[in-house]
Design a protein around this motif. Structure first.
Motif, short mmCIF file in Angstrom:
data_model
loop_
_atom_site.label_atom_id
_atom_site.label_comp_id
_atom_site.label_asym_id
_atom_site.label_seq_id
_atom_site.Cartn_x
_atom_site.Cartn_y
_atom_site.Cartn_z
N THR A 166 -25.21 -57.13 -36.66
CA THR A 166 -25.11 -58.73 -37.11
C THR A 166 -23.82 -59.18 -36.50
OG1 THR A 166 -24.31 -58.69 -39.21
CG2 THR A 166 -26.66 -58.29 -38.87
N GLU A 167 -23.80 -60.51 -36.22
CA GLU A 167 -22.51 -61.09 -35.94
C GLU A 167 -21.77 -61.29 -36.92
OE1 GLU A 167 -21.57 -63.00 -33.02
OE2 GLU A 167 -22.93 -61.46 -32.17
N ALA A 168 -22.45 -61.31 -38.30
CA ALA A 168 -21.55 -61.31 -39.84
C ALA A 168 -20.91 -60.15 -39.74
CB ALA A 168 -22.76 -61.53 -40.84
N ASP A 169 -21.47 -58.88 -39.61
CA ASP A 169 -20.81 -57.67 -39.77
C ASP A 169 -19.80 -57.50 -38.50
OD1 ASP A 169 -22.62 -57.18 -41.61
OD2 ASP A 169 -23.88 -55.66 -40.61
N ALA A 170 -20.04 -57.99 -37.47
CA ALA A 170 -19.08 -57.85 -36.36
C ALA A 170 -17.70 -58.59 -36.68
CB ALA A 170 -19.71 -58.27 -34.98
N TYR A 171 -17.78 -59.96 -37.20
CA TYR A 171 -16.89 -60.83 -37.23
C TYR A 171 -16.40 -61.18 -38.73
CZ TYR A 171 -17.74 -61.19 -32.36
OH TYR A 171 -17.79 -60.92 -30.93
N GLY A 172 -17.03 -60.21 -39.75
CA GLY A 172 -16.55 -60.25 -41.03
C GLY A 172 -16.84 -61.73 -41.63
N LYS A 173 -18.03 -62.40 -41.55
CA LYS A 173 -18.23 -63.67 -41.89
C LYS A 173 -19.75 -63.49 -42.70
CE LYS A 173 -20.43 -65.25 -37.59
NZ LYS A 173 -20.40 -66.13 -36.58
N PRO A 174 -19.84 -64.48 -43.58
CA PRO A 174 -21.22 -64.47 -44.37
C PRO A 174 -22.41 -64.53 -43.70
CG PRO A 174 -19.55 -66.18 -45.45
CD PRO A 174 -19.14 -65.71 -43.95
N ASP A 175 -23.55 -63.84 -44.09
CA ASP A 175 -24.88 -63.97 -43.47
C ASP A 175 -25.31 -65.28 -43.14
OD1 ASP A 175 -24.94 -61.08 -43.48
OD2 ASP A 175 -26.56 -60.88 -44.88
N SER A 176 -24.96 -66.18 -44.03
CA SER A 176 -25.35 -67.68 -43.90
C SER A 176 -24.63 -68.28 -42.60
CB SER A 176 -25.05 -68.56 -45.25
OG SER A 176 -23.71 -68.36 -45.29
N GLN A 177 -23.50 -67.73 -42.42
CA GLN A 177 -22.86 -68.21 -41.11
C GLN A 177 -23.02 -67.69 -39.80
OE1 GLN A 177 -18.64 -68.62 -41.97
NE2 GLN A 177 -18.90 -69.64 -43.63
N ASP A 178 -24.16 -66.67 -39.52
CA ASP A 178 -24.65 -65.92 -38.55
C ASP A 178 -25.81 -66.79 -38.14
OD1 ASP A 178 -26.14 -64.19 -37.03
OD2 ASP A 178 -24.99 -62.47 -37.92
N PHE A 179 -25.77 -67.37 -37.14
CA PHE A 179 -26.82 -68.33 -36.76
C PHE A 179 -28.44 -67.71 -36.64
CE2 PHE A 179 -29.37 -70.50 -33.48
CZ PHE A 179 -29.61 -71.61 -34.06
N LEU A 180 -28.18 -66.45 -35.84
CA LEU A 180 -29.74 -65.93 -35.72
C LEU A 180 -30.04 -65.29 -36.89
CD1 LEU A 180 -29.62 -64.76 -32.12
CD2 LEU A 180 -30.91 -66.35 -33.04
N LEU A 181 -29.23 -64.67 -37.61
CA LEU A 181 -29.68 -63.87 -38.73
C LEU A 181 -30.12 -64.96 -40.05
CD1 LEU A 181 -29.67 -61.07 -40.24
CD2 LEU A 181 -27.35 -61.48 -40.84
N SER A 182 -29.34 -65.80 -39.93
CA SER A 182 -29.77 -66.98 -41.10
C SER A 182 -31.03 -67.62 -40.76
CB SER A 182 -28.56 -68.02 -41.22
OG SER A 182 -28.55 -68.91 -40.00
N MET A 183 -31.65 -67.45 -39.73
CA MET A 183 -33.08 -68.10 -39.48
C MET A 183 -34.05 -66.94 -39.72
SD MET A 183 -32.05 -70.35 -36.13
CE MET A 183 -32.90 -69.18 -35.02
N PHE A 184 -33.73 -65.75 -39.99
CA PHE A 184 -34.89 -64.79 -40.44
C PHE A 184 -35.47 -65.13 -41.73
CE2 PHE A 184 -36.26 -60.88 -42.18
CZ PHE A 184 -36.83 -60.33 -41.22
#
Length: 184
Positions: A166-184
């Motif tokens: 995930t982008e969240a894991d790659a950049y240490g940000k919350p899942d809610s700030q990961d555009f594609l992941l947050s749309m799941f």
């Protein structure tokens, strides 16, 4: 050598170098890409510890294998964006000539070839099984392209191959700030 069995793919053998990697004996056809086939590798799997992984991986694989060429067209924009971002960081001379005048986002697929399908459990937060389709792409030959699908159902990441699900894991940000992941 240890073996495990998937209802979807068949037999997997434990990798000799990485004890938590398991490689399929057979190739699977990726419907999104027509006749292209890849091997399947389970990573981060310790069958004695994660007894539900194979069942979860089979469900994720089944979901993933139900994604077809129509779905591929739906996600074309995200792959095209990846190309455009890469192109903006390199010089004009580093872009393949045949890619300089793409007329539609869907033409990007002419420059993408699936190489391997990895399945692993996200080590943080949701702990879902993700399908990571690693591809060769003409614009980023060194790092390639990875298309990641949460539970095999929906695209949740497009990036160079960096091993993060995930982008969240790659950049240490919350899942809610990961555009594609947050749309799941």
């Amino acid at each position: 050598m240890k073996k495990i069995t998937s209802k979807i793919v068949g037999e997997f053998k434990q990798d000799e170098r990485f004890e938590d990697w398991w490689q399929s004996d057979s190739l699977i056809e990726i419907p999104m890409f027509g006749l292209n086939k890849t091997s399947v590798i389970f990573t981060g799997l310790e069958p004695e510890t994660d007894v539900g992984f194979i069942d979860s991986a089979d469900i994720a694989l089944e979901n993933f294998l139900n994604l077809d060429s129509d779905y591929k067209l739906e996600i074309s924009n995200y792959v095209f964006q990846n190309f455009k971002e890469f192109a903006s960081m390199v010089g004009e001379d580093d872009i393949p000539v045949q890619m300089k005048n793409l007329k539609s986002h869907s033409e990007i697929w002419d420059f993408v070839t699936p190489m391997c399908t990895y399945l692993s459990r996200r080590p943080y937060k949701d702990k879902d099984v993700y399908v990571n389709l690693v591809c060769r792409c003409e614009w980023e030959k060194e790092h390639g392209l990875q298309l990641v699908f949460r539970q095999g159902k929906k695209l949740t990441r497009v990036s160079q191959e960096d091993g993060h699900l995930t982008e969240a894991d790659a950049y240490g940000k919350p899942d809610s700030q990961d555009f594609l992941l947050s749309m799941f």
